[in-house]
Design a protein around this motif. Structure first.
Motif, PDB file in Angstrom:
ATOM      1  N   GLU A  39     -64.206  30.274  37.915  1.00  0.00           N
ATOM      2  CA  GLU A  39     -63.185  29.289  37.583  1.00  0.00           C
ATOM      3  C   GLU A  39     -62.528  28.796  38.873  1.00  0.00           C
ATOM      4  N   ASN A  40     -61.945  27.595  38.814  1.00  0.00           N
ATOM      5  CA  ASN A  40     -61.211  27.060  39.960  1.00  0.00           C
ATOM      6  C   ASN A  40     -59.723  27.021  39.610  1.00  0.00           C
ATOM      7  N   PHE A  41     -59.009  28.059  40.017  1.00  0.00           N
ATOM      8  CA  PHE A  41     -57.600  28.175  39.672  1.00  0.00           C
ATOM      9  C   PHE A  41     -56.712  27.262  40.518  1.00  0.00           C
ATOM     10  N   TYR A  42     -57.282  26.643  41.540  1.00  0.00           N
ATOM     11  CA  TYR A  42     -56.498  25.819  42.447  1.00  0.00           C
ATOM     12  C   TYR A  42     -56.579  24.332  42.119  1.00  0.00           C
ATOM     13  N   ARG A  43     -57.623  23.923  41.360  1.00  0.00           N
ATOM     14  CA  ARG A  43     -57.805  22.496  41.095  1.00  0.00           C
ATOM     15  C   ARG A  43     -58.024  22.152  39.617  1.00  0.00           C
ATOM     16  N   ASP A  44     -58.533  23.066  38.848  1.00  0.00           N
ATOM     17  CA  ASP A  44     -58.817  22.791  37.441  1.00  0.00           C
ATOM     18  C   ASP A  44     -57.500  22.619  36.674  1.00  0.00           C
ATOM     19  N   PRO A  45     -57.260  21.452  36.062  1.00  0.00           N
ATOM     20  CA  PRO A  45     -56.002  21.222  35.335  1.00  0.00           C
ATOM     21  C   PRO A  45     -55.729  22.267  34.254  1.00  0.00           C
ATOM     22  N   PHE A  46     -56.788  22.818  33.654  1.00  0.00           N
ATOM     23  CA  PHE A  46     -56.581  23.847  32.627  1.00  0.00           C
ATOM     24  C   PHE A  46     -55.771  25.016  33.181  1.00  0.00           C
ATOM     25  N   TRP A  47     -55.985  25.362  34.446  1.00  0.00           N
ATOM     26  CA  TRP A  47     -55.271  26.478  35.060  1.00  0.00           C
ATOM     27  C   TRP A  47     -54.005  26.032  35.773  1.00  0.00           C
ATOM     28  N   THR A  48     -54.064  24.888  36.461  1.00  0.00           N
ATOM     29  CA  THR A  48     -52.886  24.461  37.218  1.00  0.00           C
ATOM     30  C   THR A  48     -51.723  24.093  36.296  1.00  0.00           C
ATOM     31  N   TRP A  49     -52.032  23.483  35.139  1.00  0.00           N
ATOM     32  CA  TRP A  49     -50.958  23.152  34.208  1.00  0.00           C
ATOM     33  C   TRP A  49     -50.390  24.401  33.544  1.00  0.00           C
ATOM     34  N   GLN A  50     -51.232  25.392  33.320  1.00  0.00           N
ATOM     35  CA  GLN A  50     -50.711  26.658  32.799  1.00  0.00           C
ATOM     36  C   GLN A  50     -49.747  27.291  33.788  1.00  0.00           C
ATOM     37  N   ARG A  51     -50.128  27.288  35.055  1.00  0.00           N
ATOM     38  CA  ARG A  51     -49.240  27.851  36.071  1.00  0.00           C
ATOM     39  C   ARG A  51     -47.900  27.118  36.074  1.00  0.00           C
ATOM     40  N   THR A  52     -47.938  25.781  36.002  1.00  0.00           N
ATOM     41  CA  THR A  52     -46.703  24.996  35.974  1.00  0.00           C
ATOM     42  C   THR A  52     -45.839  25.381  34.779  1.00  0.00           C
ATOM     43  N   ALA A  53     -46.453  25.554  33.621  1.00  0.00           N
ATOM     44  CA  ALA A  53     -45.703  25.912  32.418  1.00  0.00           C
ATOM     45  C   ALA A  53     -45.104  27.306  32.534  1.00  0.00           C
ATOM     46  N   ILE A  54     -45.856  28.246  33.074  1.00  0.00           N
ATOM     47  CA  ILE A  54     -45.366  29.620  33.207  1.00  0.00           C
ATOM     48  C   ILE A  54     -44.175  29.672  34.162  1.00  0.00           C
ATOM     49  N   VAL A  55     -44.306  29.033  35.322  1.00  0.00           N
ATOM     50  CA  VAL A  55     -43.209  29.023  36.292  1.00  0.00           C
ATOM     51  C   VAL A  55     -41.988  28.319  35.708  1.00  0.00           C
ATOM     52  N   SER A  56     -42.219  27.219  34.992  1.00  0.00           N
ATOM     53  CA  SER A  56     -41.103  26.497  34.365  1.00  0.00           C
ATOM     54  C   SER A  56     -40.354  27.387  33.389  1.00  0.00           C
ATOM     55  N   LEU A  57     -41.088  28.137  32.575  1.00  0.00           N
ATOM     56  CA  LEU A  57     -40.449  29.017  31.604  1.00  0.00           C
ATOM     57  C   LEU A  57     -39.666  30.120  32.302  1.00  0.00           C
ATOM     58  N   PHE A  58     -40.235  30.681  33.364  1.00  0.00           N
ATOM     59  CA  PHE A  58     -39.541  31.692  34.144  1.00  0.00           C
ATOM     60  C   PHE A  58     -38.205  31.176  34.673  1.00  0.00           C
ATOM     61  N   LEU A  59     -38.260  30.027  35.328  1.00  0.00           N
ATOM     62  CA  LEU A  59     -37.073  29.523  36.019  1.00  0.00           C
ATOM     63  C   LEU A  59     -36.042  28.969  35.048  1.00  0.00           C
ATOM     64  N   PHE A  60     -36.485  28.342  33.969  1.00  0.00           N
ATOM     65  CA  PHE A  60     -35.544  27.879  32.953  1.00  0.00           C
ATOM     66  C   PHE A  60     -34.811  29.076  32.344  1.00  0.00           C
ATOM     67  N   THR A  61     -35.556  30.144  32.080  1.00  0.00           N
ATOM     68  CA  THR A  61     -34.942  31.361  31.528  1.00  0.00           C
ATOM     69  C   THR A  61     -33.977  31.984  32.522  1.00  0.00           C
ATOM     70  N   ALA A  62     -34.337  31.958  33.803  1.00  0.00           N
ATOM     71  CA  ALA A  62     -33.419  32.470  34.827  1.00  0.00           C
ATOM     72  C   ALA A  62     -32.122  31.672  34.827  1.00  0.00           C
ATOM     73  N   GLY A  63     -32.230  30.354  34.630  1.00  0.00           N
ATOM     74  CA  GLY A  63     -31.027  29.535  34.534  1.00  0.00           C
ATOM     75  C   GLY A  63     -30.189  29.884  33.317  1.00  0.00           C
ATOM     76  N   LEU A  64     -30.833  30.119  32.176  1.00  0.00           N
ATOM     77  CA  LEU A  64     -30.110  30.562  30.980  1.00  0.00           C
ATOM     78  C   LEU A  64     -29.345  31.854  31.260  1.00  0.00           C
ATOM     79  N   SER A  65     -30.010  32.794  31.916  1.00  0.00           N
ATOM     80  CA  SER A  65     -29.376  34.082  32.216  1.00  0.00           C
ATOM     81  C   SER A  65     -28.168  33.905  33.120  1.00  0.00           C
ATOM     82  N   GLN A  66     -28.274  33.011  34.083  1.00  0.00           N
ATOM     83  CA  GLN A  66     -27.143  32.771  34.973  1.00  0.00           C
ATOM     84  C   GLN A  66     -25.981  32.112  34.243  1.00  0.00           C
ATOM     85  N   ALA A  67     -26.294  31.276  33.252  1.00  0.00           N
ATOM     86  CA  ALA A  67     -25.223  30.681  32.449  1.00  0.00           C
ATOM     87  C   ALA A  67     -24.455  31.768  31.699  1.00  0.00           C
ATOM     88  N   VAL A  68     -25.180  32.723  31.132  1.00  0.00           N
ATOM     89  CA  VAL A  68     -24.533  33.826  30.412  1.00  0.00           C
ATOM     90  C   VAL A  68     -23.726  34.691  31.374  1.00  0.00           C
TER      91      VAL A  68
END
Length: 249
Positions: A39-68
């Protein structure tokens, strides 16, 4: 005086979902690293978009935690204790990645970014609804940077390792994990803004602070609460298991 702080279980459930998704992603990455899949984890959109979604969920959740934490008046002493754990973990990631990927080691990955952004988000917690447009501005800067650099070549200095952690680049650096401030600070700011809105208008959306969860839900909440330890341990364990499996084939 600081209030007693309590975690809200739905935030931990969101964090656990990100951890499990990340684990599946890394497992496939490890299979590819040892040549068990191709697999090409650096260029294949199937993997790169997953990485973007995972990081987004991590950081959005971190922001929620900081709000609390801000809502519950988390003292700076407790903040710095947790920050030290994140910063120390980021350093461990850098050292370990130097051994495994000497030519593309991680110098500003997700933990490094979180360490920096936690300070920024904590200091701006009182900015309220302004965090929404500020987040959008940071995200927009990410996409505007290549246009600006094409117009003003002197800005190419922003591509150097000393400055590319800002995210104002027109070419990706060679590193195994890269989470610059633009656009990701915008995502954490949106998490903070969303958390503050929910605490004012829909506090039940963030869950309960009691410990009545049982079964699978309790396991997921526990995973969310121990996410940093899990993050540090899951890859060494999986790499060892995949390597062992590869030797047996």
């Amino acid at each position: 005086m600081a209030h007693d702080t309590q975690r809200l279980d739905r935030i931990d459930l969101l964090r656990a979902a990100a951890m499990l998704w990340m684990t599946a992603f890394h497992f496939c990455f490890d299979l590819d690293f040892f040549g068990l899949i191709q697999e090409n984890f650096y260029r294949d959109p199937f993997w790169t978009w997953q990485r973007t979604a995972i990081v987004s969920l991590f950081l959005f959740t971190a922001g929620l935690s900081q709000a609390v934490a801000h809502h519950q008046r988390l003292p700076w002493s407790r903040f710095w204790r947790r920050w030290g754990q994140v910063a120390g973990a980021a350093l461990l990631v850098t050292v370990a990645s130097m051994q495994m990927f000497p030519n593309s080691f991680i110098y500003f990955g997700v933990l490094h970014a979180i360490a920096v952004m936690l300070i920024v988000v904590r200091l701006t917690a009182g900015w309220g609804a302004w965090l929404w447009p500020l987040g959008a501005l940071v995200i927009a800067l990410k996409f505007a940077a290549p246009w600006a650099m094409a117009a003003w070549p002197v800005l190419d200095v922003l591509n150097t390792p000393a400055l590319n952690w800002l995210g104002l680049i027109d070419r990706l650096p060679i590193t195994e994990d890269y989470v610059p401030l633009a656009p990701w600070l915008g995502v954490m700011w949106w998490g903070m803004a969303a958390g503050q809105w929910a605490l004012r208008h829909r506090p039940h959306w963030l869950g309960s602070s009691d410990a009545k969860a049982t079964g699978v839900r309790r396991g997921l909440v526990t995973l969310g609460r121990w996410s940093l330890s899990y993050y540090l341990l899951h890859q060494p364990v999986m790499i060892g298991l995949v390597w062992l499996g590869a030797q047996m084939l």
